[in-house]
Design an enzyme around this catalytic site. Structure first.
Site, PDB file in Angstrom:
ATOM      1  CB  CYS A  64       7.986  -3.235  -0.784  1.00 36.39           C
ATOM      2  SG  CYS A  64       7.337  -4.891  -0.659  1.00 36.39           S
ATOM      3  CG  ASP A 114       5.342   3.905  -8.077  1.00 37.12           C
ATOM      4  OD1 ASP A 114       4.125   3.688  -8.251  1.00 37.12           O
ATOM      5  OD2 ASP A 114       6.052   3.257  -7.292  1.00 37.12           O
ATOM      6  CE  LYS A 124      -0.104  -1.174  -4.949  1.00 37.72           C
ATOM      7  NZ  LYS A 124       0.058  -2.022  -3.781  1.00 37.72           N
ATOM      8  CD  GLN A 180      -0.196   2.734  -2.264  1.00 42.12           C
ATOM      9  OE1 GLN A 180      -1.365   2.990  -1.952  1.00 42.12           O
ATOM     10  NE2 GLN A 180       0.320   1.532  -2.108  1.00 42.12           N
ATOM     11  CG  HIS A 218       7.050  -0.276  -3.689  1.00 42.02           C
ATOM     12  ND1 HIS A 218       7.508  -1.324  -4.442  1.00 42.02           N
ATOM     13  CD2 HIS A 218       6.094  -0.779  -2.878  1.00 42.02           C
ATOM     14  CE1 HIS A 218       6.852  -2.426  -4.095  1.00 42.02           C
ATOM     15  NE2 HIS A 218       5.984  -2.121  -3.141  1.00 42.02           N
TER      16      HIS A 218
HETATM   17  N1  7TS Z   1       4.838   1.413  -6.062  1.00 46.89           N
HETATM   18  C1  7TS Z   1       4.155   1.738  -4.947  1.00 46.89           C
HETATM   19  C2  7TS Z   1       4.144   3.156  -4.459  1.00 46.89           C
HETATM   20  C3  7TS Z   1       3.443   0.755  -4.276  1.00 46.89           C
HETATM   21  O1  7TS Z   1       2.757   1.080  -3.180  1.00 46.89           O
HETATM   22  C4  7TS Z   1       3.465  -0.572  -4.754  1.00 46.89           C
HETATM   23  C5  7TS Z   1       2.809  -1.689  -4.005  1.00 46.89           C
HETATM   24  C6  7TS Z   1       4.169  -0.843  -5.937  1.00 46.89           C
HETATM   25  C7  7TS Z   1       4.860   0.180  -6.543  1.00 46.89           C
HETATM   26  C8  7TS Z   1       4.160  -2.192  -6.562  1.00 46.89           C
HETATM   27  O2  7TS Z   1       2.895  -2.472  -7.047  1.00 46.89           O
HETATM   28  P1  7TS Z   1       2.561  -3.892  -7.678  1.00 46.89           P
HETATM   29  O3  7TS Z   1       1.089  -3.849  -7.895  1.00 46.89           O
HETATM   30  O4  7TS Z   1       3.329  -4.036  -8.926  1.00 46.89           O
HETATM   31  O5  7TS Z   1       2.971  -4.910  -6.651  1.00 46.89           O
HETATM   32  N2  7TS Z   1       2.661  -1.453  -2.633  1.00 46.89           N
HETATM   33  C9  7TS Z   1       2.416  -2.380  -1.677  1.00 46.89           C
HETATM   34  C10 7TS Z   1       2.264  -2.028  -0.336  1.00 46.89           C
HETATM   35  O6  7TS Z   1       2.318  -0.900   0.108  1.00 46.89           O
HETATM   36  N3  7TS Z   1       2.054  -3.141   0.368  1.00 46.89           N
HETATM   37  O7  7TS Z   1       2.073  -4.183  -0.476  1.00 46.89           O
HETATM   38  C11 7TS Z   1       2.287  -3.719  -1.761  1.00 46.89           C
END
Ligand code: 7TS
Length: 442
Positions: free
Chosen positions: A400, A236, A262, A239, A159
Site C-alpha cells: 500500500c 501517521d 497493529k 507503525q 502509505h
Molecule cells: N499508515 C501506515 C504507516 C500503515 O502501515 C498502515 C497499514 C496504515 C496507515 C493503514 O492502517 P489501517 O489500520 O487503517 O489499515 N499498513 C499495512 C501494511 O503495512 N500491510 O498491511 C497494512
C-alpha cells in the site's frame, strides 16, 4: 442493579481480567527485572495461541506484523467475557449494564491518553483505525480550511492512507498535493522539505515509521519546522506507537493517528489524537446518534469533544479489547519491546545480508523492525508463495505504498516485519526458506 447470575459485587469478566492481569504482573515481576536480557520472551510468546499452529504442515512463522499483529490470550479472553456478560450499548443507558459497558469502553481512552501523553481525554478520538483517522482530518479540517491554490505536503514514503484522503479533499477544494522526496536509502530529503514549505502550505502529513522501508522519520524536526510557519502537522503513527514510546506533547504533533490491530488489539478500532483547540474548531465528520447536543428539524448542535466525532454505535468490544491490549504492552514495557525488536532486527539484517543475490530495500540509518528485500530474478509474489508453503508468512507486493515502488522502479518487495514475540528461530526459518526459494528457481 441488573447483573448476570454469576455476578455479585464484581462481574465475572472483571474478576477474570483481574486474575489475568494479576498472573501477568506476577509473571512480569519475575521476568522483567532488567529489560530485555531478563525478560522471558519465550513465556511471552506463549501468550499468543495463534503462533502454536502448523501452517502447510510446518510450524507457523509469522513475520507479517506490519500488516496486523497477533492478539494475546488476555485480549481475546477480555473481549469474549465482554460479549458473554457485559454487552450493552454505550453512552445512552441509565441501566447498570450499559453503564458498565460504557466504563469498560471508555477505559481505553484514559489508557491511550497516558500511553501517548495527550493533554486531555477530549483529545483522544475513537475511530475505526489509522485510515479513518486521516480521512476524518482531511474531510473535517481540510474541507473547512483548504482553498484553491493551497498546498498539502506529504512524503514519497507514505502509505496510501496518508495520500489518497488528501488527494480527495485537494480535488474538491482546488488545493494541490506536494511531495517531499527521499533518497535511495529511504530517508527523507530534509533540504527539499524546507524548500517546499511556503505560505501556500496548509498541512504537512508525514509517516512516523514507514511500513514498507522501516525508516524512522525525524518527525520532531518536521513538526518544529512547519510550526515556524504556523502549518499544522499530521503524523501517521500506525507503525510507530506499537514499537516505541511516543509522546505527542513532546513531539508537538497537531494530529497523530494509529490502529489497535497493529498493537495486539482488535481490528476496527483506532485513534485520532488532535490538539483540543484544533478539534474544537473542526466541524463533525459524520452525523448521527451520540455526536449531537440538541436536534430539531431547523438546527442541530454538536456534542462536546471527543463525542462530536463519534457518531453511531461504536465497536464497543474492540474498545474494551484495546484497553486490555494497552495493559498488556505496558506490562511488558514499551522500552523492552523496542529493545527486543531492535535486537531481532539486527539479527535478521546480519543473516539476510549474508545471503547472495538478496538486496535489502530501505537502508536508512534509523530503522524500525521492518526488512523489505528482493531476490535477484525472482518475483516477490513467487518467492512469497514458496515461503508460505513452508509455513512462513511475509507480505509481498507494494505494501500500500506504490510511490515507494515507483521510486525504486520495482514491482514490490518481500517484507518481513518483526514483533517482540518473534524469536531468533523465526529468523533462521526465514533464512532457510529464502534458500529454498532460490533453489526452487534455480
Ligand atoms: N499508515 C501506515 C504507516 C500503515 O502501515 C498502515 C497499514 C496504515 C496507515 C493503514 O492502517 P489501517 O489500520 O487503517 O489499515 N499498513 C499495512 C501494511 O503495512 N500491510 O498491511 C497494512
Amino acid at each position: 442493579m441488573l447483573r448476570h447470575p454469576e455476578l455479585d459485587s464484581e462481574s465475572v469478566a472483571v474478576k477474570m481480567l483481574n486474575q489475568v492481569q494479576h498472573d501477568l504482573i506476577n509473571e512480569m515481576n519475575q521476568t522483567t527485572t532488567d529489560i530485555t536480557a531478563k525478560t522471558n520472551w519465550a513465556k511471552i510468546r506463549a501468550d499468543f495461541p495463534v503462533l502454536e499452529q502448523q501452517m502447510n504442515g510446518k510450524p507457523l512463522v509469522y513475520l507479517d506484523n506490519g500488516a496486523s499483529s497477533q492478539m494475546p490470550k488476555s485480549v481475546s479472553d477480555r473481549m469474549d467475557a465482554y460479549h458473554k456478560h457485559e454487552h450493552a450499548n454505550v453512552h445512552r443507558g441509565i441501566h447498570s449494564l450499559s453503564q458498565h459497558a460504557t466504563d469498560a469502553y471508555e477505559s481505553a481512552r484514559t489508557k491511550v491518553k497516558e500511553l501517548i501523553n495527550a493533554g486531555s481525554l477530549e483529545e483522544i478520538i475513537y475511530t475505526t483505525g489509522t485510515t479513518d483517522s486521516i480521512n476524518l482530518v482531511a474531510q473535517s479540517y481540510g474541507r473547512s480550511n483548504f482553498k484553491a491554490g493551497d498546498e498539502i505536503l506529504v512524503s514519497e514514503m507514505e502509505h496510501h492512507a496518508n495520500i489518497v484522503p488528501w488527494q480527495m479533499i485537494a480535488e474538491e477544494t482546488g488545493a494541490a498535493l506536494k511531495v517531499i522526496p527521499m533518497n535511495d536509502k529511504g530517508e527523507l530529503l530534509m533540504d527539499e522539505f524546507h524548500a517546499l514549505l511556503s505560505d501556500k502550505t496548509k498541512m504537512v502529513a508525514v509517516v512516523h515509521v514507514s511500513n514498507a522501508l522501516g525508516t524512522i522519520n525525524p518527525v520532531k524536526e518536521i513538526i518544529e519546522t512547519a510550526h515556524q510557519r504556523d502549518i499544522p502537522v499530521l503524523i501517521d503513527g500506525a507503525q510507530a506507537v506499537p514499537h516505541s514510546k511516543v509522546d505527542v506533547q513532546a513531539l508537538g504533533a497537531d494530529f497523530y493517528t494509529f490502529s489497535a490491530h497493529k498493537m495486539c488489539g482488535p481490528t476496527g478500532f483506532g485513534i485520532l489524537y488532535g490538539k483540543k483547540k484544533l478539534l474544537e474548531a473542526m466541524p463533525p465528520y459524520r452525523g448521527g446518534g451520540d455526536m449531537i447536543d440538541k436536534v430539531t428539524f431547523e438546527k442541530t448542535t454538536w456534542n462536546d469533544l471527543p463525542h462530536k466525532f463519534e457518531a453511531g454505535t461504536p465497536p464497543i468490544a474492540a474498545g474494551v479489547g484495546f484497553s486490555t491490549a494497552i495493559d498488556y504492552l505496558n506490562e511488558i514495557g514499551i522500552e523492552a519491546i523496542a529493545e527486543r525488536e531492535h535486537e531481532l532486527l539486527e539479527y535478521a539484517a546480519e543473516k539476510l545480508n549474508q545471503i547472495e543475490k538478496l538486496t535489502i530495500v530501505g537502508t536508512a540509518d534509523k530503522k524500525a523492525s521492518v526488512i523489505s528485500f528482493l531476490l535477484d530474478g525472482i518475483h516477490p509474489t513467487d518467492a512469497g508463495t514458496i515461503l508460505d508453503q513452508h509455513g512462513i508468512a511475509v507480505r509481498t507486493g507494494h505494501h500500500c505504498a506504490q510511490p515507494i515502488m515507483q521510486h525504486f522502479d520495482i514491482p514490490g518487495t518481500l517484507r518481513a516485519s518483526i514483533s517482540f514475540y518473534n524469536n531468533e528461530e523465526d529468523i533462521e526459518r526465514l533464512v532457510e526458506g529464502i534458500e529454498l526459494v532460490k533453489k526452487f528457481f534455480g
